[in-house]
Design an enzyme around this catalytic site. Structure first.
Site, PDB file in Angstrom:
ATOM      1  CB  THR A 114      -0.899  -0.037   1.298  1.00  0.00           C
ATOM      2  OG1 THR A 114      -1.716   1.202   1.419  1.00  0.00           O
ATOM      3  CG2 THR A 114      -0.099  -0.188   2.545  1.00  0.00           C
ATOM      4  CG  ASP A 115      -1.110   5.027  -0.920  1.00  0.00           C
ATOM      5  OD1 ASP A 115      -1.739   4.492  -0.044  1.00  0.00           O
ATOM      6  OD2 ASP A 115      -1.737   5.731  -1.663  1.00  0.00           O
ATOM      7  CD  GLU A 116      -3.409   3.708   4.594  1.00  0.00           C
ATOM      8  OE1 GLU A 116      -3.039   3.477   5.619  1.00  0.00           O
ATOM      9  OE2 GLU A 116      -4.549   3.620   3.999  1.00  0.00           O
TER      10      GLU A 116
ATOM     11  CE1 TYR B 275      -3.476  -2.521   5.813  1.00  0.00           C
ATOM     12  CE2 TYR B 275      -3.292  -0.180   5.097  1.00  0.00           C
ATOM     13  CZ  TYR B 275      -3.347  -1.551   4.901  1.00  0.00           C
ATOM     14  OH  TYR B 275      -3.331  -2.214   3.660  1.00  0.00           O
TER      15      TYR B 275
ATOM     16  CE  LYS C  87      -0.048  -4.515   2.941  1.00  0.00           C
ATOM     17  NZ  LYS C  87      -0.313  -5.843   2.498  1.00  0.00           N
TER      18      LYS C  87
HETATM   19  P1  NAD Z   1      -9.631  -7.407   2.132  1.00  0.00           P
HETATM   20  O1  NAD Z   1      -9.615  -6.910   3.561  1.00  0.00           O
HETATM   21  O2  NAD Z   1     -10.779  -7.000   1.282  1.00  0.00           O
HETATM   22  O3  NAD Z   1      -9.377  -8.983   2.278  1.00  0.00           O
HETATM   23  C1  NAD Z   1      -8.249  -9.477   2.827  1.00  0.00           C
HETATM   24  C2  NAD Z   1      -8.237 -10.978   2.714  1.00  0.00           C
HETATM   25  O4  NAD Z   1      -7.288 -11.589   3.193  1.00  0.00           O
HETATM   26  C3  NAD Z   1      -9.758 -11.580   2.974  1.00  0.00           C
HETATM   27  O5  NAD Z   1     -10.163 -12.376   2.052  1.00  0.00           O
HETATM   28  C4  NAD Z   1      -9.382 -12.197   4.407  1.00  0.00           C
HETATM   29  O6  NAD Z   1     -10.127 -13.434   4.761  1.00  0.00           O
HETATM   30  C5  NAD Z   1      -7.846 -12.752   3.961  1.00  0.00           C
HETATM   31  N1  NAD Z   1      -6.912 -13.006   5.278  1.00  0.00           N
HETATM   32  C6  NAD Z   1      -7.006 -12.114   6.262  1.00  0.00           C
HETATM   33  N2  NAD Z   1      -6.105 -12.557   7.241  1.00  0.00           N
HETATM   34  C7  NAD Z   1      -5.644 -13.951   6.730  1.00  0.00           C
HETATM   35  C8  NAD Z   1      -4.657 -14.981   7.100  1.00  0.00           C
HETATM   36  N3  NAD Z   1      -4.112 -14.766   8.341  1.00  0.00           N
HETATM   37  N4  NAD Z   1      -4.555 -15.881   6.347  1.00  0.00           N
HETATM   38  C9  NAD Z   1      -5.214 -16.142   4.948  1.00  0.00           C
HETATM   39  N5  NAD Z   1      -6.207 -15.214   4.707  1.00  0.00           N
HETATM   40  C10 NAD Z   1      -6.532 -14.093   5.524  1.00  0.00           C
HETATM   41  O7  NAD Z   1      -8.329  -6.708   1.561  1.00  0.00           O
HETATM   42  P2  NAD Z   1      -8.059  -5.829   0.216  1.00  0.00           P
HETATM   43  O8  NAD Z   1      -8.854  -4.671   0.487  1.00  0.00           O
HETATM   44  O9  NAD Z   1      -8.623  -6.628  -0.859  1.00  0.00           O
HETATM   45  O10 NAD Z   1      -6.522  -5.721   0.138  1.00  0.00           O
HETATM   46  C11 NAD Z   1      -5.644  -6.878  -0.404  1.00  0.00           C
HETATM   47  C12 NAD Z   1      -4.440  -6.490  -0.157  1.00  0.00           C
HETATM   48  O11 NAD Z   1      -4.160  -5.189  -0.780  1.00  0.00           O
HETATM   49  C13 NAD Z   1      -3.896  -6.365   1.293  1.00  0.00           C
HETATM   50  O12 NAD Z   1      -2.638  -6.709   1.374  1.00  0.00           O
HETATM   51  C14 NAD Z   1      -3.793  -4.782   1.581  1.00  0.00           C
HETATM   52  O13 NAD Z   1      -2.841  -4.136   2.441  1.00  0.00           O
HETATM   53  C15 NAD Z   1      -3.556  -4.324  -0.001  1.00  0.00           C
HETATM   54  N6  NAD Z   1      -4.086  -3.151  -0.618  1.00  0.00           N
HETATM   55  C16 NAD Z   1      -5.299  -2.440  -0.381  1.00  0.00           C
HETATM   56  C17 NAD Z   1      -5.771  -1.395  -0.825  1.00  0.00           C
HETATM   57  C18 NAD Z   1      -7.143  -0.947  -0.746  1.00  0.00           C
HETATM   58  O14 NAD Z   1      -7.486   0.298  -1.185  1.00  0.00           O
HETATM   59  N7  NAD Z   1      -8.088  -1.746  -0.476  1.00  0.00           N
HETATM   60  C19 NAD Z   1      -4.871  -0.518  -1.729  1.00  0.00           C
HETATM   61  C20 NAD Z   1      -3.435  -0.734  -1.494  1.00  0.00           C
HETATM   62  C21 NAD Z   1      -3.027  -2.036  -1.074  1.00  0.00           C
HETATM   63  O1  DAU Z   2      -4.294   4.000   0.528  1.00  0.00           O
HETATM   64  C1  DAU Z   2      -4.317   2.478   0.377  1.00  0.00           C
HETATM   65  C2  DAU Z   2      -5.263   2.131   1.699  1.00  0.00           C
HETATM   66  O2  DAU Z   2      -6.509   2.802   1.253  1.00  0.00           O
HETATM   67  C3  DAU Z   2      -5.295   0.742   1.640  1.00  0.00           C
HETATM   68  O3  DAU Z   2      -3.969   0.243   2.176  1.00  0.00           O
HETATM   69  C4  DAU Z   2      -6.291   0.210   2.847  1.00  0.00           C
HETATM   70  O4  DAU Z   2      -6.347  -1.104   2.979  1.00  0.00           O
HETATM   71  C5  DAU Z   2      -7.579   0.921   2.554  1.00  0.00           C
HETATM   72  O5  DAU Z   2      -8.409   0.801   3.537  1.00  0.00           O
HETATM   73  C6  DAU Z   2      -7.364   2.374   2.417  1.00  0.00           C
HETATM   74  O6  DAU Z   2      -7.154   2.930   3.445  1.00  0.00           O
HETATM   75  P1  DAU Z   2      -7.938   4.420   3.939  1.00  0.00           P
HETATM   76  O7  DAU Z   2      -7.750   4.486   5.327  1.00  0.00           O
HETATM   77  O8  DAU Z   2      -7.578   5.663   2.774  1.00  0.00           O
HETATM   78  O9  DAU Z   2      -9.474   3.985   3.359  1.00  0.00           O
HETATM   79  P2  DAU Z   2     -10.807   3.980   4.205  1.00  0.00           P
HETATM   80  O10 DAU Z   2     -11.904   3.865   3.070  1.00  0.00           O
HETATM   81  O11 DAU Z   2     -10.978   3.605   5.424  1.00  0.00           O
HETATM   82  O12 DAU Z   2     -11.079   5.723   4.259  1.00  0.00           O
HETATM   83  C7  DAU Z   2     -10.756   6.582   3.069  1.00  0.00           C
HETATM   84  C8  DAU Z   2     -10.758   8.044   3.768  1.00  0.00           C
HETATM   85  O13 DAU Z   2     -12.201   8.151   4.113  1.00  0.00           O
HETATM   86  C9  DAU Z   2     -10.079   8.267   4.843  1.00  0.00           C
HETATM   87  O14 DAU Z   2      -9.504   9.604   4.794  1.00  0.00           O
HETATM   88  C10 DAU Z   2     -11.070   8.073   6.160  1.00  0.00           C
HETATM   89  C11 DAU Z   2     -12.178   8.603   5.589  1.00  0.00           C
HETATM   90  N1  DAU Z   2     -13.493   8.012   5.964  1.00  0.00           N
HETATM   91  C12 DAU Z   2     -13.382   6.500   6.137  1.00  0.00           C
HETATM   92  C13 DAU Z   2     -14.626   5.999   6.767  1.00  0.00           C
HETATM   93  C14 DAU Z   2     -14.398   4.512   6.692  1.00  0.00           C
HETATM   94  C15 DAU Z   2     -14.435   8.661   6.562  1.00  0.00           C
HETATM   95  O15 DAU Z   2     -14.510  10.051   6.446  1.00  0.00           O
HETATM   96  N2  DAU Z   2     -15.631   8.397   7.178  1.00  0.00           N
HETATM   97  C16 DAU Z   2     -15.671   6.914   7.428  1.00  0.00           C
HETATM   98  O16 DAU Z   2     -16.796   6.162   8.074  1.00  0.00           O
END
Ligand code: NAD
Ligand code: DAU
Length: 391
Positions: free
Chosen positions: A148-150, A174, A178
């Site tokens: 992730t970019d975080e 988180y 990562k």
């Molecule tokens: P998600 O939370 O939707 O899915 C995570 C999956 O991992 C689920 O299916 C869960 O059951 C499985 N999991 C969790 N713990 C586990 C374990 N111990 N063993 C096996 N499986 C397990 O997550 P996502 O949003 O699909 O993100 C997937 C990946 O991409 C993550 O590594 C996240 O850090 C990265 N990522 C997400 C975003 C985003 O915006 N969602 C952006 C950049 C990177």
């Molecule tokens: O940048 C990549 C990341 O993006 C991933 O690595 C994470 O897995 C993914 O969850 C996401 O993180 P964020 O914290 O940016 O996503 P989230 O959807 O939780 O929140 C997006 C923005 O919206 C953040 O600034 C917080 C705000 N927010 C979120 C929720 C859930 C609100 O204002 N209200 C809310 O209820």
């Protein structure tokens, strides 16, 4: 048939298989659906099925002989080593993680366990497996770590976007977990020669995203006339990428990325949270004209900010674009429209994933938040009844 039984039956996928972790989550299931639709070859999906993992996302491929589901934990060293030996994959694509920042603030333990220990377990098993390979199989093997970019921390309004040399400065549990996993992957490349590649992607959105994240949460709440909880002043900026574009980037990096490199992935769509919520509401006004909650923007409620809330993320994806010829194809406007349409067409999916334990999460995360910042942009139109909770 039990999941492990099915794995037995397709024990030898051959050197074309890939092992995916976390494939029942949001990005993982989009990746698997695209991969199988494109005839990418056999896939073994190892997933623990936490609250975020949903086999229903993969129902359309469950009977596909190229797809094997294994219900298990990436922290289970024996299981992971056994799967590598049995399926002889040409790659590991590692999605599995605890992924929600708010959950990491309220309960960091699971994040350290899965994101750090789990990645360590995978790396150890992958190294052993890689060391057992010879010839073409060894030359081909890749470990793709989806990150992730975080990990880069936060940007001021004017700062240039994150690039691959931006120093790590994670701010949430988180992000720290990562970042730790990225460092482990890097160390396994440099110390043991594991052929790994890391991708650091910005915020994804699209089908199958669990409605704890901003965009699906706002859609689900608005459709029910519930408040739309905007943290702080709503001016935090995220760089949005349609999930299908991310999956394409991962396939590109897997096939052509250079070993030991990091690639930033992003769509060049910086938007404030308030802009995102406003656009979602406008789409709902248009697509659900009969809604009694119109205009949906009136449901916005400013609430207490997220502790340590990163102000801005932005990705410089020029390395991926220039070196591997990938670029985002979906604009934020078209991607968001598709996403809202998907959630409207899949209301039953939302109902099922938000019943039960999800309600406890809503109480835990939002129950203690006061009404926060008096947002200027939508304040006049915000008519939340006094005392109305977010549940
Ligand atoms: P998600 O939370 O939707 O899915 C995570 C999956 O991992 C689920 O299916 C869960 O059951 C499985 N999991 C969790 N713990 C586990 C374990 N111990 N063993 C096996 N499986 C397990 O997550 P996502 O949003 O699909 O993100 C997937 C990946 O991409 C993550 O590594 C996240 O850090 C990265 N990522 C997400 C975003 C985003 O915006 N969602 C952006 C950049 C990177
Ligand atoms: O940048 C990549 C990341 O993006 C991933 O690595 C994470 O897995 C993914 O969850 C996401 O993180 P964020 O914290 O940016 O996503 P989230 O959807 O939780 O929140 C997006 C923005 O919206 C953040 O600034 C917080 C705000 N927010 C979120 C929720 C859930 C609100 O204002 N209200 C809310 O209820």
């Amino acid at each position: 048939m039990g999941s492990n039984q099915k794995a037995e039956n397709v024990a030898s996928n051959g050197a074309d298989a890939i092992l995916v972790t976390g494939g029942a989550g949001f990005i993982g299931s989009n990746f698997l659906l695209d991969w199988l639709a494109a005839g990418g070859g056999p896939v073994v999906n190892l997933d623990k099925l936490t609250y975020a993992g949903n086999p229903e996302n993969l129902a359309s491929v469950a009977a596909n002989p190229a797809y094997t589901f294994v219900h298990g934990d990436i922290c289970d060293a024996e299981l992971v080593a056994g799967l590598l030996r049995k399926h002889n994959p040409r790659a590991v694509v590692h999605f599995a993680a605890e992924s929600h920042v708010d959950r990491s603030i309220l309960g960091p333990e699971a994040f350290l366990r899965t994101n750090i220990d789990g990645t360590f377990t995978l790396l150890r098993a992958a190294r052993e497996y890689y060391d057992s390979l010879a010839g073409e199989g060894r030359k081909r093997f890749r470990f793709l770590h989806v990150s992730t970019d975080e990990v880069y921390g936060t940007l001021t309004a004017q700062a240039p976007a994150f690039h691959e040399q931006t120093p790590y400065a994670p701010n949430s549990p988180y992000a720290a977990s990562k970042a730790s996993s990225d460092h482990l992957v890097r160390a396994w490349v440099h110390t043991y020669g594991l052929p790994a590649i890391i991708t650091n992607c910005s915020n994804n959105y699209g089908p199958y995203q669990f409605p704890e994240k901003l965009i699906p949460l706002m859609i689900a709440n608005a459709l029910k006339g519930k408040p739309l909880p905007v943290y702080g002043d709503g001016q935090q900026v995220r760089d949005w990428l349609y999930v299908v574009d991310h999956c394409r980037a991962l396939r590109t990096v897997l096939e052509r990325g250079r070993i030991g490199e990091t690639y930033n992935v992003g769509g060049g769509n910086q938007r404030s949270n308030l802009e995102v919520v406003t656009t979602v509401c406008a789409l709902l006004d248009e697509l659900v004209p009969q809604s009694k909650f119109k205009p949906h923007l009136q449901l916005v409620k400013y609430v207490t900010d997220r502790p340590g809330h990163d102000r801005r993320y932005a990705i410089d994806a020029r390395k991926l674009e220039g070196e591997l010829g990938w670029w985002a194809q979906e604009s934020f406007e078209t991607g968001l429209r598709k996403t809202v349409e998907w959630y409207l067409a899949n209301a039953a999916w939302v109902e099922r994933v938000t019943s039960g334990a999800y309600q406890q999460w809503v109480t835990q995360n939002y129950g203690g938040r006061d009404s926060g910042h008096s947002g200027d942009a939508v304040e006049e139109r915000t008519t939340i009844a006094a005392g109305e909770g977010l549940r």
